[in-house]
Design an enzyme around this catalytic site. Structure first.
Site, PDB file in Angstrom:
ATOM      1  N   ARG A 186       0.838  -1.205   0.000  1.00 50.82           N
ATOM      2  CA  ARG A 186       0.000   0.000   0.000  1.00 50.82           C
ATOM      3  C   ARG A 186       0.872   1.253   0.000  1.00 50.82           C
ATOM      4  O   ARG A 186       0.570   2.222  -0.695  1.00 50.82           O
ATOM      5  CB  ARG A 186      -0.926   0.013   1.225  1.00 50.82           C
ATOM      6  N   CYS A 245      -1.121   6.440   8.829  1.00 57.49           N
ATOM      7  CA  CYS A 245      -1.513   5.164   8.219  1.00 57.49           C
ATOM      8  C   CYS A 245      -2.623   5.466   7.229  1.00 57.49           C
ATOM      9  O   CYS A 245      -2.559   6.468   6.525  1.00 57.49           O
ATOM     10  CB  CYS A 245      -1.937   4.159   9.290  1.00 57.49           C
TER      11      CYS A 245
END
Length: 287
Positions: A186, A245
């Site tokens: 990611r 995040c």
């Protein structure tokens, strides 16, 4: 006082003592009903359930991320209703290697409450020692009138927070580091299952929260965590680190690990990637 971790064996010894408040925060980012369903099927006796989508996040505007941080006053009011007092020992658990538990741990520390610990190994570890279970939904025993008389809140947050504007202003600053807790694929932009844009904040470093854990899902030793964070951050001190995040939850796992390793004072960017990419003018890096 338990400030970081508590083992299932330790919790079992204190389970029926007064002054303990247990929260079950099991959650699934792709199935928001899964956590409550699991709680209803079985949980640690006395544990209260808190929902990450409704109770532990502010209203979503489409611009403030997937789990916007609530106002401290609103969160304090919620905690008062749950029965939190200044002397309460809080224990938090999930079934996701501490992912969601560390988020509530951080929120309580942000509120100024220090006696809060994550259950080592979470729900699976409780089952592994044959811990007691209860089913159904337990409601807080405290009334609103009682709640208003407890838990004074300090004017200033105990854990530092960075806004999106501050993170933007610090891009390219060699004395500031953004530490991204998402999975490497990611971070690199190869796979993005949650947000509409792939990639990462320019200049950010990547440390998946899973790197804080051993193969059995328990946290690495303090010594090992300290060695790894020192090697990653180099000359950068904790107050110069901003954790990020996808939506501010997983980032707390790295922040928790740093605090436990004696690297206190790092920052959280609660909006994280989901807020960052809500404005197309913000730069994105792929690698």
């Amino acid at each position: 006082m338990y400030k970081y971790l508590i083992t299932p064996e330790q919790l079992k010894q204190h389970l029926h003592e007064p002054g303990y408040l247990i929260f079950d925060v099991r959650h699934d980012l792709l199935n928001h009903q899964a956590g409550l369903h699991a709680y209803q099927q079985g949980h640690i006796p006395g544990a209260l359930f808190l929902d990450h989508e409704q109770q532990l996040a502010a209203e979503k505007t489409g611009k403030n991320g997937r789990h916007p941080l609530p106002k401290r006053s609103d969160f304090a009011a919620l905690m008062r209703l749950q029965g939190l007092g200044t002397r309460t020992q809080v224990v938090v658990y999930d079934s996701s290697n501490g992912l969601f538990a560390c988020h509530l741990w951080w929120m309580l520390r942000w509120l100024g409450h220090e006696k809060v610990a994550v259950l080592e190994g979470g729900w699976p570890s409780w089952l592994a020692i044959g811990g007691e279970q209860e089913t159904g939904i337990r409601k807080p025993a405290r009334t609103e009138a009682q709640a208003l008389q407890s838990l004074p809140m300090s004017e200033h947050a105990a854990m530092p927070v960075r806004t999106v504007d501050q993170v933007c202003a610090e891009l390219g600053n060699d004395n500031r580091v953004v530490l991204d807790a998402r999975a490497p694929e990611r971070f690199r932009g190869e796979h993005e299952p949650m947000d509409p844009v792939a990639g990462h904040i320019p200049g950010a470093l990547n440390r998946s929260h899973l790197q804080n854990l051993e193969a059995d899902g328990k946290f690495k030793t303090i010594e090992k965590l300290r060695e790894e964070f020192d090697a990653l951050l180099g000359h950068i001190k904790p107050p110069q680190v901003t954790h990020q995040c996808g939506s501010g939850i997983t980032a707390c796992h790295n922040l928790f690990a740093m605090e436990m390793a004696g690297l206190a004072g790092s920052n959280l960017y609660p909006g994280s990637w989901s807020e960052w990419v809500a404005d197309a003018s913000r730069p994105v890096e792929l690698d």
